[in-house]
Design a protein around this motif. Structure first.
Motif, PDB file in Angstrom:
ATOM      1  N   ALA A 129      22.976 -32.974 -92.711  1.00 34.56           N
ATOM      2  CA  ALA A 129      24.250 -33.064 -91.993  1.00 34.56           C
ATOM      3  C   ALA A 129      25.411 -32.808 -92.945  1.00 34.56           C
ATOM      4  O   ALA A 129      25.234 -32.696 -94.160  1.00 34.56           O
ATOM      5  CB  ALA A 129      24.392 -34.429 -91.337  1.00 34.56           C
TER       6      ALA A 129
ATOM      7  N   SER B 105      17.090 -35.553 -91.738  1.00 29.95           N
ATOM      8  CA  SER B 105      17.850 -34.399 -91.270  1.00 29.95           C
ATOM      9  C   SER B 105      18.849 -33.982 -92.340  1.00 29.95           C
ATOM     10  O   SER B 105      18.993 -34.640 -93.369  1.00 29.95           O
ATOM     11  CB  SER B 105      18.581 -34.730 -89.965  1.00 29.95           C
ATOM     12  OG  SER B 105      19.521 -35.776 -90.177  1.00 29.95           O
TER      13      SER B 105
ATOM     14  N   PRO C 122      23.947 -27.740 -92.958  1.00 32.04           N
ATOM     15  CA  PRO C 122      23.743 -28.781 -91.947  1.00 32.04           C
ATOM     16  C   PRO C 122      22.854 -28.314 -90.804  1.00 32.04           C
ATOM     17  O   PRO C 122      22.909 -27.155 -90.370  1.00 32.04           O
ATOM     18  CB  PRO C 122      25.170 -29.062 -91.453  1.00 32.04           C
ATOM     19  CG  PRO C 122      26.028 -28.746 -92.631  1.00 32.04           C
ATOM     20  CD  PRO C 122      25.369 -27.548 -93.276  1.00 32.04           C
ATOM     21  N   GLU C 123      22.002 -29.231 -90.358  1.00 34.90           N
ATOM     22  CA  GLU C 123      21.067 -29.026 -89.250  1.00 34.90           C
ATOM     23  C   GLU C 123      19.907 -28.104 -89.604  1.00 34.90           C
ATOM     24  O   GLU C 123      19.097 -27.772 -88.732  1.00 34.90           O
ATOM     25  CB  GLU C 123      21.794 -28.503 -88.004  1.00 34.90           C
ATOM     26  CG  GLU C 123      22.897 -29.433 -87.500  1.00 34.90           C
ATOM     27  CD  GLU C 123      23.550 -28.934 -86.240  1.00 34.90           C
ATOM     28  OE1 GLU C 123      23.014 -27.986 -85.619  1.00 34.90           O
ATOM     29  OE2 GLU C 123      24.605 -29.482 -85.876  1.00 34.90           O
TER      30      GLU C 123
END
Length: 248
Positions: A59, A57, A34-35
């Protein structure tokens, strides 16, 4: 233990069968951190007011307004996400791209697969296009409707942007390449393309993407070499057995 003539021939035949039918996964991507966008993947947001909009993105899932988890990743710890905030504010056209690393030696028969979903009961329809470009470039144009060099449409999920047309459970899609006149290098891309989208639009909600895979229909050179070496050993054993029979 020595191989019999029958066993040797069977093993050789099996090795050749493996050469002709085996396929090898070129790469997979689970978007599990994530990120962090995976190495080699590129985002490009050409949506209305893209300067204040959000790109693709990674996540840990899809959360609601209370930050409760609504959709978990298909597998692993993460998933790729894109949503209506691709448009900075108000209403506009969403044209938001997630572009793969360069893939060398694309052939007819190669396959791509991925899983995608949206939230249950979504009232705001989404659309996802899966496109291909030849060459090493990443050009997607510069307008809210441009595709740049990604002119080959491989697949469209909910092409009419209809309510309820996007899968609300994780659904697998598979594409097999065909029509290539020769092996090429290229890239594939996911295009989140929704008219009348954005925070105030009638369309666009959120979609998740997970477990992308590219599988080549052509064996990797190293694997072919190993198989041929195995065939050579088996053939040598067969010749030795024949010589032993003549000597007897």
């Amino acid at each position: 233990m020595k191989l019999s003539a029958i066993a040797s021939k069977a093993a050789i035949s099996a090795a050749f069968l493996c050469i002709s039918t085996s396929s090898y996964a070129s790469f997979t991507e689970g978007f599990n951190t994530p990120e962090v966008l995976p190495a080699g993947w590129i985002t490009q947001n050409l949506s209305t007011l893209n300067a204040t909009g959000n790109p693709w993105s990674v996540a840990d899932g899809i959360h609601d307004e209370f930050n409760d988890l609504v959709v978990s990743p298909h597998a692993g710890d993460g998933m790729a996400l894109v949503n209506y905030t691709s448009v900075g504010s108000g209403t506009g056209t969403i044209n938001n791209w997630l572009i793969s690393p360069l893939i060398t030696g694309l052939h007819n028969g190669d396959t791509f697969s991925f899983y995608t979903t949206t939230t249950p009961g979504s009232e705001y329809p989404d659309r996802l296009e899966f496109r291909m470009s030849t060459g090493s470039g990443t050009d997607v144009g510069s307008s809210t409707t441009s595709v740049g060099s990604f002119t080959t449409m491989l697949l469209s999920v909910n092409p009419t942007v209809g309510v309820g047309g996007y899968p609300e459970d994780w659904t697998k899609y598979t594409v097999t390449l065909s029509g290539l006149s020769a092996p090429i290098d290229g890239r594939v891309a996911f295009r989140y393309f929704v008219p009348n989208g954005g925070p105030s639009g009638d369309n666009s909600n959120i979609i998740g993407l997970d477990d992308f895979s590219y599988v080549s229909a052509v064996p990797e050179p190293g694997s072919v070499t190993m198989l041929l070496a195995g065939v050579g050993v088996l053939a040598g054993l067969q010749r030795r057995r024949q010589k032993a029979r003549r000597a007897a």
